[in-house]
Scaffold this active site. Structure first.
Site, short mmCIF file in Angstrom:
data_model
loop_
_atom_site.label_atom_id
_atom_site.label_comp_id
_atom_site.label_asym_id
_atom_site.label_seq_id
_atom_site.Cartn_x
_atom_site.Cartn_y
_atom_site.Cartn_z
CB SER A 49 -65.04 23.08 -48.96
OG SER A 49 -64.20 24.07 -49.43
CG HIS A 96 -61.87 21.54 -52.80
ND1 HIS A 96 -62.94 21.56 -53.63
CD2 HIS A 96 -62.13 22.41 -51.81
CE1 HIS A 96 -63.84 22.42 -53.17
NE2 HIS A 96 -63.35 22.94 -52.05
#
Lengths: 592, 876
Positions: B134, B187
């Site tokens: 991710s 992230h």
């Protein structure tokens, strides 16, 4: 500031003076205030206590704001709202007519569960009457700490056949009188309504029979009703009118429950020794007991145990010679009263009253006694029962069973139903069956259909019910789907439907209220979770992802946006800012 | 310029997947391989490869490169791949395979990783391990956002102009809020790098183009590797071929249909429809649906798929009150018990006379109700008696019911149960805290009596059932005591199934279980599982027994009749030899009633659809529903497949999809600037002749009314004979219909296909609708009807014979017979019960069996015996 205080003090003194001057001439005349407590045993272990407080004020002094026994707070509200006659009821529980017989006062002094209010308001037009009604409900709401202000247009009706003015109104005012009626079936009556009620009394719950009233006992009763009625009474032929205010409290006390001490109210199992067993059973032994029916014996009770404290003397304002405490028991029943009280026995054989000594506490003791003679229960005029029929989320029906117990007299009555707008009545399904046979017994009908979110349904039916017959009234309705904001916080409880009012002459009987379950959306977790996640997913994820992935540009336009462009842009912004700053400074410099 | 929403097209999807460039493919491959490898038990791949800040050192630097490739679990892998693939594909298409390789193996994973490590370990002082691709997704999103910002600086949201570069940040926030166990910081680090790259500050990290070009040229990568994307886009274009719009350039080798479709994607669905792979898949797919459906059900008892029960409605407060039902009340109980024992042989009315006396002595209002039902030629009559305890201060708005049937479901005298109801009525009267009326109901039996009473309470009673003279308010709950013995008991058996598989709110059951086990120390069991050891097997058995009861839809106790009226009800049956006495049972009831009394609203918080596998473990509808739905969907898939198939010209089945050369006439299709040549027969529209198939299917469904009527209206003495006659007829009927059809109409293969298609379509639709109402019935019927999916006029007699045997075994009549044999019941008794259910309880299982399942079976067997007419035209 100081001026205000002085003004208040002046007013106080003035009113005191006024009070004195008003009191002095009347002191010699017979009092216009009297109070009475009626005790009646309904069942070996139930006691009905009816408190009645009544006072009169001449209409002229009322209009001059000269209040004596009449409570000023209420009087001013009535004057402000141009209300000529007022009836306010707070009720809780259900009167069990089958076991308890006729209602106290014939049902004239009680309302449906919750709060009920009806009044005759003087006004030129309907709109003006509505405005005054609004004023009245809002003011009473504040006075009695009840949500009376929630009686809005959807809960207000103008009965046509059901209620008649109880007071005497001159024909000129009668034309301008508007009857408005509203109910709040969901309102729970409690101590906060009792306290303002007591404050309206001349002795304010400090002396006289009102000293017995206590929230703990009143609201522990199996059934209770508080009422306030204000009406004008005029001597026929004379213009001298009086304004009468009657306050009553009726309650049915469970003797066994009331006798339990307040600090240990839990009905624990009685000890083995106290267990009353049927010794005639052959299996009776130390561990097996068939309980004996206690109904044969009259329960013993003491006034101060029942009400928590003894009666504190008499109210000095009530001195018109009416005995303040009466008890309805057969003369054969032993009744011991405390010292200083005089007993007067009624010739009917079932009633005795007591005149109390003014300052001493009063006490009544009724010992346990086996007695065959019972004071007769008065038969009610009509038994009324109402229930829902059918099931499901979409539609339903209402069934009212009305029984005339009298074997000789036919009864004519008006059945009034006030339904909320979301209970959509189908009038064509209205059927009346008499003793199981469908017959046209509806003599007259008034029907005002509901308007969504504006007003409820009003249905009045005049029925003649022959002696010894049962009328079953049924109708169907459809349930509306509400907007989600219109549901109360406890949406799944259902919606309370106000009791039907059955008017027979000047008395009124109420059925029980009903609980209407409506189709309810699932307000809880899954609903929220699904809606929230779906919305977020649909809006943000899909939208943004699409926006990022899809580009509608020519290939050669790409890759022009590099560091230099950013640098130039930053530079341009900085320059712009600087130039503006410099400009300003130079301007300021000029000003200087 | 309004962007139109793209329609999903399988062909486009496939072509997209096939066109994925090399590096993207390999990354996907590596991730998948590592995911599969992470399941082996020898070596903890996740521990080895994850980015754990505290573990980072010189020797463990590899973690900064490996962590994006390793995932935890199937969902993590799957969703990351879904998100990564398109982004990576764009990146690679833009920069070339070699650059992507250099960047993603190098700085793109290392730098965010080091950044993360620095912040997590150095600044925050924590040690949260991260893994998964991710981080790349967000890096790539950020670069994309920078690009988008250039062309579309902002988008409009209402009246607000939102700059587009902000969107990845929003995504990060949403992802961290909505998806559990995501690393917000990780992230963000990815984003930081992505913005840096997108703004051009980090372009220096890319390897020099001349070097790459040199390598590429030297190794001739473009020629050797498939799907390789060149570094040098200007010379060769991205894929080494210059894009062109000239349709004549599309090569059209004869027979290579794949290529034709590629050129015509989206222009003609009729071509896709003929794809041999698509035509082959559905039967396997539908079989897979059945297998997954069954497997789904079987995994439900596992800890991961079922949940522990919990109280949803806070108002219930189970077990929070002290119970006082003890002491001298036990003497009273014994007194009543002796009285009830003495009435064992009495008639219904005398018993009720006595009970009325008892209730009245307790100060309650008493009323009676007579009822009489006729079913299967038998009369069931009796008299119910009930007493109402008015709630002090209440206004008859709500009520709860305590039921003690005079005889229980087995017909035994419920002596302790009735005595307990009498004692509790006397005891409850003393309390002033009731907010709802309490109705004490003693029904004459456990089957017809409660139904008569509840029906009359809602005024929906049949003729022969008296109206109730006295009523109270809306019923909020009902508890039934079934205690037919004298001795002490060990545990409590809770029966909860309602009629037609409806269930009471789970909160009611949880309340009783939690009071019994938590407050009183009495164990609770379900579905006659007297011993439950909390093993997989026991859980599964409990669940399957529950499903069987739900599927049959019959009343399992007096409580069942209440449930269709949305009155939550359960039956409590003490069982076993233990040291709990009747007073303990009374205290359970007392505490339950106190909880119900607390209710401010009708029970609504918890689940109405659930499967219980233990008294404290359940699965809710969201978890179990897919299993029945999958079984039902298998029919629908086959129905659609057959519909499509019936519309296509039959080709020799063995040759479908073969690439062997065919010399048919060719047709040219033009769409805008694309041109394709396809065999003409593919475009031929074929008429469907569906009057006959539809007639047969509809006819057989209407025919189902016949057994429904016969079995519900035959006197019980004749039921077994009728049943055996019908069973025999049932085996002959399809044969008869089938031979009539072949003789009079000579149906074609297409008509047989349509016949099956309609039949399966109906079955599929009905069962998926039923699954939401009565899951178990839908599942059971779906499973029993599953072989119908594969039935057709077989050529081989062996297969036909085998199938005939199978279908004979799975006929509704045979299944019924097998069931009665397995549970040791007579066929007559079962049918009588069914007729009783139909007449009294309003049970509708029969409708499903005779009007849905049976017609489907008949149509299936008709096909089995069918002989499709051979086409005169001969071989196509």
């Amino acid at each position: 500031m100081w001026g205000n205080k002085a003004l208040v003090a002046m007013r106080l003194i003035l009113s005191l003076l006024l009070l004195l001057s008003a009191a002095i001439p009347h002191a010699t005349a017979s009092s216009d205030y009297h109070e009475q407590l009626n005790l009646r045993s309904l069942h070996p272990s139930l006691l009905l206590a009816s408190f009645n407080f009544q006072s009169n004020t001449s209409l002229t002094s009322f209009e001059q704001q000269n209040f004596r026994y009449f409570p000023r707070s209420l009087g001013q509200i009535l004057q402000h709202a141009n209300t000529r006659e007022l009836h306010l009821r707070f009720s809780l529980g259900r009167w069990d007519a089958e076991s308890w017989g006729a209602r106290p006062w014939g049902g004239a002094r009680e309302g449906g569960t919750g709060v009920e209010l009806w009044a005759w308001v003087e006004a030129e037009s309907d709109e003006e009457a509505d405005g005054r009604w609004l004023t009245l409900t809002n003011a009473l709401s504040g006075l009695f700490c009840a949500s009376l202000n929630f009686i809005d247009s959807t809960r207000t009706i103008r009965p046509v056949m059901s209620f008649e003015p109880a007071g005497n109104h001159s024909s000129s005012t009668l034309d301008n009188l508007h009857l408005l009626h509203g109910t709040l079936p969901r309102e729970v009556v409690c101590t906060e309504n009792l306290t303002p009620f007591l404050k309206l009394l001349p002795c304010k719950g400090k002396a006289g029979i009102s000293s017995l009233l206590d929230g703990h006992k009143l609201f522990d009763a199996s059934w209770q009703s508080m009422s306030i009625d204000v009406k004008p009474i005029c001597e026929p032929g004379s213009s001298d009118c009086q304004l009468q205010i009657t306050q009553t409290i009726d309650m049915v006390l469970d003797l066994q429950r009331s006798k339990r001490p307040r600090d240990n109210p839990i009905p624990r199992p009685v000890s083995y020794e106290e267990l009353r067993c049927d010794l005639s059973k052959d299996y009776h032994s130390h561990d097996t007991c068939f309980p004996l029916d206690a109904a044969a014996q009259e329960e013993e009770w003491i006034l101060s145990h029942i009400f928590g404290h003894p009666l504190k003397g008499t109210c000095p304002l009530a001195d018109d010679g009416i005995d303040p405490v009466c008890i309805n028991v057969p003369h054969a029943r032993h009744v011991y009263a405390s010292e200083g009280a005089h007993e007067h026995k009624d010739e009917s054989g079932y009633k005795r009253c007591f005149a109390l000594s003014p300052d001493k506490d009063f006490e009544i003791i009724l010992p346990q006694q086996e007695i065959s003679e019972k004071s007769p229960l008065e038969q009610p005029l009509l038994y009324a029962e109402r229930s829902f029929i059918g099931y499901g989320q979409e539609s339903g029906g209402v069934q009212a069973i009305l029984t005339n117990p009298s074997s000789t007299n036919a009864i004519e009555f008006v059945y009034l139903e006030t339904l909320p707008w979301f209970m959509k009545l189908y009038l064509h399904t209205l059927k009346a069956k008499i003793n199981g046979v469908e017959e046209d017994i509806i003599k007259e009908m008034y029907y005002r259909p509901a308007l969504d979110r504006k007003r409820g349904t009003q249905l009045e039916i005049r029925i003649l019910i022959p002696a010894n017959s049962t009328v079953v009234l049924t109708y169907d309705f459809e349930k509306a789907i509400l907007r989600y904001t219109e549901y109360p916080p406890d949406a799944n409880r259902g919606f309370d439907i106000a009791p039907a009012v059955i008017t027979i002459g000047d008395i009124a009987i109420r059925t029980t209220s009903l609980l209407l379950p409506l189709p309810t959306p699932d307000f809880s977790m899954p609903y929220n979770v699904i809606i929230l996640t779906s919305t977020v997913m649909a809006l943000s994820f899909g939208f943004i992802y699409n926006l990022l992935i899809r580009r509608f540009v020519a290939i050669d336009e790409a890759d022009q946006w590099d560091v230099r462009a950013v640098r130039l842009k930053v530079l341009a912004v900085a320059q712009k800012f600087m130039s503006r700053f410099l400009e300003k400074r130079s301007k300021d410099g000029k000003d200087d | 310029m309004a962007p139109s929403l793209p329609q999903f097209s399988a062909a486009r999807m496939r072509s997209y997947v096939f066109r994925l460039p090399l590096f993207t493919r390999s990354i996907i491959g590596v991730i998948l391989v590592l995911w599969v490898a992470s399941y082996q038990g020898v070596f903890d791949l996740v521990q080895w490869g994850a980015l754990i800040p505290k573990e980072i050192g010189i020797s463990t630097m590899y973690r900064t490169n490996t962590f994006p490739l390793i995932h935890r679990g199937v969902f993590h892998t799957f969703f990351n791949l879904i998100a990564l693939a398109p982004l990576l594909e764009r990146f690679e298409a833009e920069y070339g395979t070699l650059t992507s390789l250099a960047l993603f193996v190098g700085p793109l994973s290392t730098i965010p990783a080091l950044l993360y490590t620095f912040i997590e370990r150095g600044i925050l002082g924590m040690n949260t391990a991260v893994l998964g691709s991710s981080i790349w997704v967000f890096t790539l999103l950020a670069t994309e956002a920078c690009k988008t910002y250039k062309t579309n600086p902002s988008f409009q949201l209402g009246t607000v102009q939102v700059p587009t570069w902000i969107t990845p940040l929003v995504m990060v926030v949403f992802v961290s809020v909505l998806v559990p166990n995501t690393s917000f910081l990780g992230h963000l680090c990815g984003l930081a790098f992505g913005y840096g790259w997108g703004l051009g500050y980090l372009k220096f990290l890319a390897p020099p183009e001349w070097a790459l070009r040199w390598i590429e040229g030297k190794l001739n990568l473009l020629g050797r590797l498939p799907h390789y994307v060149s570094v040098d886009q200007k010379t060769y274009g991205r894929f080494g071929v210059l894009p062109t719009t000239n349709a004549s350039n599309i090569s059209l080798p004869t027979g290579d249909r794949m290529q034709v479709e590629m050129g015509l994607v989206g222009t003609s669905g009729s071509l896709l429809r003929r794809d041999p792979r698509l035509l082959k898949v559905p039967p396997y797919l539908s079989f897979l649906c059945i297998v997954i459906g069954v497997a789904w059900l079987l995994v439900l008892p596992l800890d991961n798929y079922s949940r522990k029960t919990y109280i949803s409605e806070n108002a219930l407060l189970p077990g929070q009150v002290h119970t006082y039902f003890a002491g001298s009340d036990q003497n009273v109980f014994r007194g009543y018990k002796r009285e009830v024992d003495g009435m064992g042989e009495w008639g219904n009315v005398e018993v009720n006379d006595k009970l009325e006396e008892f209730f009245k002595a307790s100060g309650l209002k008493v009323a009676r109700q007579r009822y009489e039902y006729t079913s299967a030629g038998e009369t069931y009559s009796g008299e119910n008696i009930y007493a109402i305890l008015h709630a002090p201060r209440g206004d008859a708005e709500e009520a709860i019911v305590l039921v003690g049937a005079w005889t229980n479901v087995e017909g035994e005298l419920n002596k302790s149960g009735v005595a307990l109801v009498l004692t509790l009525a006397r005891y409850f009267k003393r309390w002033s805290l009731w907010s709802k009326d309490i109705i004490f109901l003693i029904t004459a039996d456990s089957r017809a009596g409660p139904q008569a009473w509840v029906d009359a309470y809602h005024d929906t009673h049949q003729k022969g059932v008296q109206s109730l003279p006295v009523k109270s308010g809306a019923l909020q709950g009902a508890v039934v005591i079934d205690y037919p013995f004298d001795h002490r008991f060990e545990s409590l058996h809770v029966v909860y199934d309602g009629i037609n598989g409806q269930l009471p709110n789970l909160d009611l059951l949880n309340t009783v279980v939690s009071i019994a086990s938590g407050q009183m120390g009495i164990g609770a069991s379900l579905q006659k599982m007297w011993q439950h050891t909390d093993t997989y097997k026991d859980r599964l058995t409990t669940m399957l027994r529950g499903m069987m009861n739900q599927g049959l839809g019959h009343a399992s106790g007096p409580h069942s009749s209440f449930i269709p009226y949305h009155v939550d009800a359960i039956t409590l049956q003490p069982y076993g030899e233990g040291w709990q006495d009747e007073m303990a049972m009374g205290r359970v009831i007392e505490s339950t009633f106190r909880s119900l009394n607390n209710l401010l609203e009708h029970l609504h918080q918890s689940f109405f659809f659930y499967l219980l596998m233990q008294s404290s473990r359940f699965v809710s509808i969201g978890t179990y529903l897919p299993s029945a739905m999958l079984v039902a969907v298998n029919f629908t898939i086959m129905a659609i497949f057959l519909w499509v198939k019936s519309g296509s010209t039959p080709s020799p089945d063995s040759k479908v999809g073969s690439t062997s050369e065919k010399s048919g006439p060719l047709a040219i299709i033009k769409k805008e600037d694309a041109v394709a040549i396809v065999p003409e027969e593919l475009l031929e529209a074929r008429e469907r002749d569906f009057f006959l198939p539809l007639g047969v299917v509809v006819g057989s469904h209407f025919l189902g009314v016949l057994p429904l009527y016969v079995f519900n209206h035959t006197p019980h003495a004749l039921l077994p004979i009728i049943f055996y006659l019908f069973s025999a007829l049932n085996l002959l009927l399809p044969l008869l219909i089938s031979s009539t059809l072949t003789h009079s109409f000579a149906p074609t293969l297409q008509q047989y296909q349509l016949l099956k298609s309609f039949s399966l379509l109906f079955l599929g639709m009905f069962l998926s609708a039923l699954a939401t109402l009565n899951f178990s019935l839908a599942f059971l019927i779906g499973l029993l009807a599953a072989p119908l999916t594969y039935i057709q006029p077989f050529k081989s007699t062996v297969i036909t014979a085998l199938y005939v045997v199978l279908m004979a075994l799975l006929a509704p009549t045979s299944v019924l017979f097998a069931g009665t044999w397995y549970w040791n019941l007579g066929v007559g008794a079962v049918l009588r019960e069914a007729a009783f259910g139909w007449d009294v309880w309003g049970m509708n299982t029969q409708v499903v069996v005779w009007c849905v399942w049976w017609p489907g079976w008949v149509v299936g067997v008709i096909q089995l015996f069918g002989r499709p007419r051979v086409r005169e035209k001969g071989k196509a």
